[in-house]
Every structure is written in structure tokens, then in C-alpha cells.
Design an enzyme around this catalytic site. Structure first.
Site, PDB file in Angstrom:
ATOM      1  N   ARG A  16       0.847  -1.178  -0.063  1.00 40.28           N
ATOM      2  CA  ARG A  16      -0.038   0.173  -0.046  1.00 40.28           C
ATOM      3  C   ARG A  16       0.893   1.177  -0.237  1.00 40.28           C
ATOM      4  O   ARG A  16       1.881   1.327   0.538  1.00 40.28           O
ATOM      5  CB  ARG A  16      -0.815   0.121   1.143  1.00 40.28           C
ATOM      6  CG  ARG A  16      -1.788  -1.138   1.124  1.00 40.28           C
ATOM      7  CD  ARG A  16      -2.979  -1.226   2.275  1.00 40.28           C
ATOM      8  NE  ARG A  16      -4.035  -2.086   1.988  1.00 40.28           N
ATOM      9  CZ  ARG A  16      -4.086  -3.370   2.606  1.00 40.28           C
ATOM     10  NH1 ARG A  16      -3.145  -3.829   2.779  1.00 40.28           N
ATOM     11  NH2 ARG A  16      -5.382  -4.295   2.308  1.00 40.28           N
ATOM     12  N   ILE A  42     -10.610 -11.088  -1.564  1.00 38.14           N
ATOM     13  CA  ILE A  42     -11.086 -12.516  -0.812  1.00 38.14           C
ATOM     14  C   ILE A  42     -12.688 -11.965  -0.232  1.00 38.14           C
ATOM     15  O   ILE A  42     -13.393 -12.894   0.126  1.00 38.14           O
ATOM     16  CB  ILE A  42     -10.401 -13.003   0.230  1.00 38.14           C
ATOM     17  CG1 ILE A  42     -10.271 -12.200   1.506  1.00 38.14           C
ATOM     18  CG2 ILE A  42      -8.919 -13.560  -0.325  1.00 38.14           C
ATOM     19  CD1 ILE A  42      -9.654 -12.656   2.704  1.00 38.14           C
ATOM     20  N   ASP A  43     -12.922 -10.736  -0.009  1.00 36.18           N
ATOM     21  CA  ASP A  43     -14.361 -10.541   0.747  1.00 36.18           C
ATOM     22  C   ASP A  43     -15.389 -10.445  -0.343  1.00 36.18           C
ATOM     23  O   ASP A  43     -16.698 -10.541   0.429  1.00 36.18           O
ATOM     24  CB  ASP A  43     -14.030  -8.932   1.144  1.00 36.18           C
ATOM     25  CG  ASP A  43     -13.138  -8.715   2.262  1.00 36.18           C
ATOM     26  OD1 ASP A  43     -13.003  -9.848   3.111  1.00 36.18           O
ATOM     27  OD2 ASP A  43     -12.323  -7.722   2.476  1.00 36.18           O
ATOM     28  N   SER A  93      -7.793  -0.197  -4.676  1.00 33.33           N
ATOM     29  CA  SER A  93      -6.743  -0.206  -5.813  1.00 33.33           C
ATOM     30  C   SER A  93      -7.312   0.250  -7.093  1.00 33.33           C
ATOM     31  O   SER A  93      -6.701   1.035  -7.829  1.00 33.33           O
ATOM     32  CB  SER A  93      -6.096  -1.667  -6.028  1.00 33.33           C
ATOM     33  OG  SER A  93      -5.426  -2.019  -4.663  1.00 33.33           O
TER      34      SER A  93
END
Length: 533
Positions: A115, A193-194, A149
Site C-alpha cells: 500500500r 477475498i471479501d 486499488s
């Protein structure tokens, strides 16, 4: 360069079916056979691929697919290593065909991710990022990551012309470079993944994470049942309860706490529910908590809060298991390997098209088991809408924005996880029959459990026929009750047993007699079902 002419020459060289390739159905053997071809390079600018944000299983598969599908058509591909940090610090490296060997089955992201708050907060840093893309001859930029992102990439796209003009004015780039890079195409692929992006059915990594959770809970349940314990399992999901909800549905959890559905006065309700389940002979209890769960007043609900409540009100042993980053790790599932390949191929295909007289932002997505596109700005707006609804605590709107599949899963879980059905058995005056036909398959028992509990909740009687039609005509059947199907979600095979015998082989008259007192027959099986239909 004429792409069709180029692909025809390549096809004749190796007898490849490029029509199928354009439809994303090229086999791995066809792709592999192209690796040694002397493919002419396109005069078009380079294609950059980058992973960013939290890593997700399947990101490497998307990088591999982008790289090989682009090289196949003569496009030069560069990887931006370490996400936005690498973009700002000019960490670009060219990718060859063999550079991505072994990527498909590899977890995490091989090109790294970090990040970069400076990029988010400083327009001058973003101008530096634009400069690095220009000097590396990038005209198309594929970003694989979550909503943060994609938002960062879209921000640079919106500012692009301003940065080009500024760089030209400062004489950091030439007029020729400014003309070639007057616009940029940004293509987003969601890796998260969420599964928290409303405009796509599935994000890369969500299926792998869900499978990892279920595998872990399956292991936890065996020891929980042995010691008659209550286990509270924390899963990822600060803002989206997809993993918690689906894992609760798949493992037969007793309670689930998710951000989209805050609960009020949960302490007494939960303790009473656990006590009643134990009094009915259940040896363990399972509670799944998303890390972003809260109560109706907005107060966070942690696994420790739940444990303290149960310890103070019940005598049963209660344990906590925080799955943590094991959910992100490991090999990608077959589903994630497949969709990452398809999404990457489609993104590569889009990058081949001539760029219009403006910068473009596109997201490739899974929709109805197909790969489609949506404006990148629409993707970002859909996430902002969810965030606004959550801040306003408008939970009805939040669930609507999450989509029908999410709300249907929540509605189903509420019904099947109840201690007892709403209606008395037989209140509806009908009887349902359930029978297996053909070979056993994983998931059959879960289907039966769902049918039994949903049917009983509506007031129907449920009869299970054992050993398919072969056993049914010999009187092998059992009445199924709410607790008859406890823990069936964990079990493989077919508990009701099955047989390949078709109704015709069993004798149509015998089958007709069997169904005389059945109002609806539900058949679970393979191709043999067609004989009955």
C-alpha cells in the site's frame, strides 16, 4: 498491424484455432504450443499489469493469463512490482512467456503488493506515477486488486491529461511522448477475498478463502463435538459479511454476526439459543463472526465479547478461533484458477483495441457465469453506495445493494439454522418425498438438509426414500425431522443412500404405487433422473 492477418499466419504455423482463442476457449496445449513462435511485436504501446492491496489467491493466474494472451498477439507486457509503491518508484520489469510459468497454482501474488499512502494523498506523487508509465511506454494498464486499488487507478486515469500537459510543460517528456500517451486505458480486475464489489458476481480469491474457512471449521467441529464445546470463529470481512455468511450456510453454524445485519439485545438471545440446543442433545455449538460485526447501535461485536457473555451466563466450555491470514494463504481453488484465467484473457483482449480520443476506465467482471465489462467508475460508485448506506445505517438498502444472491443466502440461513421450524409438521397438509438416483456426489446431504428444513418450516411432512428407487419399492423409507439432518452439511456421500436403478427398471407400476401418498417428489441425482422425467 493487422491482428487478423498476424493470427492467421500463426494459426497456419501451428494449426491453432484462433477463432476459439478469441472466445477465451483456447486450450492450455494450444497456448503452450505458441510459446516458441517468433511472434512479431505490435507497434502499439506496452501493456502493464499490477497487483495491489490485499493479496488474493488467483491473482497470479490473472497475471499469467494477461501475459500469455498478450504475448500471443505480439504485445509487450511489463509487470509493475510491489503495487503502487513500485509504480511510484519505477519498479517495472518486462514479462516473457516463461516468466509466468507456475503462476496458475501459486497463491499470493508473485509480483508483490504494497500500500502507498503517498500516492493516495499527493497529486505530485501521482504525476510521478504517470511519468513512470510514460517513460516505460505503457498505454494500457491492468490493475488487479480491491476497491481501494481500483479507485487509485481510476483517480490517475481522471487526472491523466493534466499530468501529461504538466510533464510536457516541465520538459520531462517530449512532444512525441505526449502525443503517444495523450490518453491511457485502465482495466480493472477485482482481486479480493471479501467478494465485496456489487457489480460482479465473484471476485478473484473469494472462493479460495471460503474453502479455507470451511476446511478449518470442519476440523474445529470434530474437536468441539468431542468435548461438547462452543466455538466462536472469527473470519475476515471488515465491511462485507460474504465469507461469514457463506461459511455459516456451508457449515451449519448456529449463529452468524455480519456487518450488513446488526443485531439488538443479542446477549440474552444467543445464550438462550445455545442452552436450548444443548438441552436437545446437540454436542457442540458454532458461532461465526465477521471482523466488522456490530450491534444495532453501532458498537463492535468481537469474539471476546461473545465469549465473555456466554461464560457469564452458561456453564459450557467456550473457545475462540481467529482464522486470520490463513484465509488469504495457500493455493487457489479450481474456481479461482478458472475465473482468473478468463478475466485476464478478456482484459488482454480489450487492451488490443485502439484507444479512443479519451482515457478509458473499464472493469472486467463475472456475471452469470460469463465474462462481461462495466465502466470502472460504475464499479467504484457501487462500492461508495454501499459505504454510504452503511454509514447511514440503512440496512435494507445495504442488503439490496449486496444483491439477490447475498439476501437469498441470508434468508435461507435464518430458516435452516433455527432451533425448530415455524410450523408444525403436517400443517400444510402435503407430503414431500426425497430420493437419490445415480452415483453419490459431494453436497447431496447438504441439499437434503436444506429441503428438509425449509419444507418443515413451511409445514410439510418429509419422507426420505433409502437406496433410490430400488430401496423405495421395497419399503425402505424414513420420516425426516428437523434434527434428523443435524450436521449433514459436513458429511460426504449420500446418507439416504442411492442406486442407479431407473423407475423403468424398478417397474413403473411399483413406482406409481410408491408415489400414491406423495404430493411432491424431489429427485437428487445425475443423468438417470432424465429417465424419470
Amino acid at each position: 498491424m493487422d491482428l487478423s492477418a498476424t493470427s492467421n499466419r500463426l494459426a497456419s504455423a501451428r494449426n491453432l484455432n484462433f477463432g476459439k482463442l478469441r472466445d477465451l476457449s483456447a486450450t492450455s496445449n494450444q497456448l503452450a504450443s505458441a510459446r516458441n513462435l517468433n511472434i512479431p511485436k505490435l507497434k502499439q504501446g506496452k501493456l502493464a499489469v499490477m497487483t495491489s492491496g490485499g493479496d488474493a489467491q488467483g491473482m497470479n493466474g490473472a497475471v499469467r493469463s494477461v501475459t500469455r494472451n498478450s504475448i500471443l498477439f505480439g504485445r509487450q507486457v511489463v509487470a509493475i512490482y510491489e503495487g503502487f509503491h513500485g509504480l511510484v518508484n519505477n519498479n517495472f520489469k518486462e514479462l516473457e512467456w516463461d516468466s509466468v510459468s507456475g503462476f496458475l497454482e501459486m497463491g499470493g501474488t508473485a509480483i508483490g503488493t504494497t500500500r502507498c499512502l503517498e500516492y493516495k494523498n499527493d497529486i505530485e506523487i501521482r504525476k510521478k506515477a504517470a511519468y513512470n508509465l510514460i517513460i516505460n511506454e505503457v498505454t494500457d494498464w491492468i490493475v488487479i486488486g480491491g476497491d481501494g486499488s481500483l479507485t487509485g487507478a481510476n483517480t490517475l486515469r481522471e487526472e491523466w491529461e493534466t499530468h501529461v500537459d504538466s510533464l510536457l510543460e516541465e520538459q520531462l517528456i517530449t512532444e512525441e511522448q505526449a502525443e503517444l500517451h495523450a490518453h491511457i486505458r485502465v482495466i480493472g480486475i477485482v482481486g479480493s477475498i471479501d467478494n465485496d464489489i456489487p457489480v460482479t458476481d465473484m471476485t478473484i480469491g473469494a472462493d479460495s478463502a471460503l474453502n479455507r474457512i470451511i476446511e478449518s471449521i470442519d476440523c474445529i467441529v470434530t474437536t468441539a463435538s468431542s468435548h461438547q464445546r462452543t466455538f466462536i470463529v472469527e473470519v475476515m470481512g471488515r465491511h462485507c459479511g460474504y465469507l461469514a455468511l457463506l461459511s455459516a450456510l456451508a457449515t451449519g453454524a448456529d449463529w452468524v454476526f455480519i456487518p450488513e445485519c446488526p443485531v439488538m439485545d443479542w446477549e440474552d438471545r444467543l445464550a438462550t439459543s445455545i442452552e436450548k440446543r444443548r438441552s436437545r442433545g446437540m454436542r457442540h455449538s458454532l458461532i461465526i463472526v465477521a471482523e466488522g460485526a456490530s450491534d444495532s447501535d453501532g458498537n463492535p461485536i468481537s469474539v471476546n465479547d461473545i465469549k465473555n457473555t456466554l461464560d457469564s451466563e452458561l456453564i459450557y466450555d467456550t473457545r475462540i478461533s481467529v482464522l486470520g491470514h490463513v484465509q488469504r494463504g495457500g493455493f487457489p481453488s479450481a474456481h479461482d484458477r478458472t475465473i482468473s484465467t478468463l478475466l485476464g484473457a478478456h482484459a488482454s483482449k480489450i487492451s488490443m483495441k485502439p484507444l479512443k480520443n479519451e482515457s478509458e476506465g473499464i472493469m472486467v467482471r463475472m456475471q452469470g457465469n460469463d465474462v462481461t465489462t462495466v465502466a470502472l467508475s460504475d464499479c467504484i460508485e457501487s462500492v461508495l453506495e454501499v459505504n454510504k448506506a452503511m454509514e447511514a445505517r440503512d440496512w435494507e438498502q445495504v442488503l439490496r445493494l449486496r444483491g439477490k444472491a447475498f439476501t437469498h443466502a441470508l434468508s435461507t440461513l435464518r430458516k435452516v439454522s433455527r432451533l425448530l421450524p415455524h410450523s408444525e409438521s403436517g400443517a400444510a397438509g402435503e407430503t414431500w418425498g426425497i430420493i437419490h438416483v445415480g452415483a453419490p456426489a459431494p453436497g447431496m446431504n447438504g441439499v437434503v438438509r436444506g429441503i428438509v428444513r425449509l419444507g418443515l418450516d413451511l409445514g410439510y411432512n418429509i419422507i426420505g426414500f433409502k437406496q433410490g428407487f430400488e430401496g423405495a419399492i421395497n419399503g425402505k423409507h424414513v420420516e425426516l425431522h428437523w434434527t434428523s439432518v443435524n450436521n449433514w452439511t459436513y458429511m460426504g456421500g449420500a446418507i439416504l443412500e442411492t442406486s442407479r436403478m431407473t423407475p423403468e427398471q424398478a417397474g413403473l407400476q411399483a413406482v406409481s404405487d410408491l408415489l400414491e401418498n406423495i404430493d411432491k417428489l424431489i429427485i437428487i441425482g445425475g443423468w438417470e433422473v432424465l429417465f424419470f422425467l
